[in-house]
Design an enzyme around this catalytic site. Structure first.
Site, short mmCIF file in Angstrom:
data_model
loop_
_atom_site.label_atom_id
_atom_site.label_comp_id
_atom_site.label_asym_id
_atom_site.label_seq_id
_atom_site.Cartn_x
_atom_site.Cartn_y
_atom_site.Cartn_z
N GLU A 262 0.91 -1.33 0.01
CA GLU A 262 0.18 0.10 -0.10
C GLU A 262 0.87 1.36 0.09
O GLU A 262 1.78 1.21 0.90
CB GLU A 262 -0.94 0.03 1.29
CG GLU A 262 -1.93 -1.26 1.25
CD GLU A 262 -2.95 -0.87 2.14
OE1 GLU A 262 -2.94 -0.41 3.15
OE2 GLU A 262 -4.00 -1.74 2.05
N HIS A 281 -8.18 1.78 0.86
CA HIS A 281 -8.07 1.48 2.38
C HIS A 281 -8.67 2.44 3.03
O HIS A 281 -8.13 3.21 3.85
CB HIS A 281 -6.84 1.38 2.74
CG HIS A 281 -6.51 0.28 3.92
ND1 HIS A 281 -5.32 -0.10 4.39
CD2 HIS A 281 -7.26 0.30 5.12
CE1 HIS A 281 -5.45 -0.68 5.69
NE2 HIS A 281 -6.61 -0.58 6.08
#
Length: 324
Positions: A262, A281
């Site tokens: 990420e 997210h």
């Protein structure tokens, strides 16, 4: 006055919650691009975001540190063994993100199954589908397989049952009483869930046991045309295997809120797939959820600094030899 180091913006006002008992320091208050851990030496406590390196080298630097309070449920960036060795309490706020994460899971599921993204792209381009394009399926009577029946997984099961879905779950760490209370069928192993589910949703923490839990072999065991939803942690799924399963058509689609790494790399094929509903997210990012997180981390932090045991202590073995 205590000094609390913070590296994560909750978009809420922490100061009234601190009741003038502590001063905020660290990169959120005094950014230092040359040293992301600037001022850590002065910290009595850390309110940590997901990227805080909670390992021995960090704890060695922070000689006064007594607690690392992590926003949300996940604490995979904190090595609990290292924290315990240095006498540092570690806490999280497990209840704060439950509702928004469960709601996002159901949203991703509905969007993927009902082909919302594909239809939106098609319609935005000025096209109108014929009668057989964008056929989806009813959720009533379909089987939702849940891996991890904790707070979020349990709430997802309640919403799914309200949609008249059948729910089966695998979680070897949850007692039978919870399955009975939630009216969820207990699976004896992961394979039984994989072979039954029309939609598989993941709600397990990231640790050595769950990293890569869903790989090529597991995805192959899912029904052809099944969907995968992941709002847990990206590395729980072997990303290359997921890409292969989607490209081959074995999986009909996926809904992803978490990634590995990420942020994902720009050339990640999942970003280009029309049958993948994707979000960066953001499942827990609601106004109410953030307020609960803020209240939770402040409460845990001040509790420890006052010499009292917090409710959500992740490394209970530390308590009798904690730093004071």
């Amino acid at each position: 006055m205590f000094k609390i180091w913070i590296d994560y913006d909750l978009n809420t006002d922490l100061y009234p919650m601190l009741n003038n008992e502590a001063e905020l320091i660290g990169p959120l208050v005094h950014p230092d691009p040359q040293d992301p851990l600037s001022e850590l030496e002065d910290a009595d406590a850390v309110i940590a975001g997901p990227l805080f390196p909670g390992v021995a080298a960090t704890f060695e630097r922070a000689k006064k540190l007594k607690i690392v309070a992590r926003f949300g449920i996940g604490y995979d960036s904190i090595n609990l063994e290292d924290a315990t060795k240095y006498g540092i309490c570690a806490t999280n706020t497990p209840d704060a993100p439950t509702e928004p994460t469960a709601e996002m899971t159901i949203t991703l599921m509905l969007a993927a199954v009902k082909r919302i993204k594909m239809a939106d792209i098609f319609f935005t381009d000025g096209s109108w589908p014929d009668s057989l394009q964008f056929m989806s399926m009813d959720l009533e009577g379909k089987t939702l397989g849940i891996v991890g029946l904790g707070r979020v997984g349990g709430r997802v099961s309640e919403i799914a049952r309200a949609l008249r879905m059948q729910v089966i779950a695998y979680d070897p760490y949850i007692e039978e009483e919870r399955f009975t209370k939630l009216q969820v069928q207990r699976s004896p192993d992961l394979q039984a869930v994989l072979g039954t589910a029309d939609i598989l949703t993941l709600h397990s923490p990231l640790n050595d046991e769950t990293r890569g839990l869903i790989g090529a072999a597991e995805l192959t065991q899912l029904k052809k045309g099944a969907f995968l939803i992941n709002a847990a942690r990206g590395p729980v799924v072997v990303q290359s295997a997921l890409i292969d399963a989607l490209e081959s058509g074995h999986l009909a689609g996926a809904g992803l809120d978490v990634w590995d790494p990420e942020p994902p790399k720009a050339d990640n094929p999942l970003l280009k797939m029309e049958n993948v509903v994707k979000t960066p997210h953001i499942a827990a990012r609601t106004v109410e959820g953030r307020e609960r997180c803020a209240a939770g981390v402040v409460n845990c932090t001040l509790t420890v600094l006052k010499g009292e045991r917090p409710a959500n202590l992740l490394n209970p073995d530390v308590w009798d030899h904690r730093r004071t």
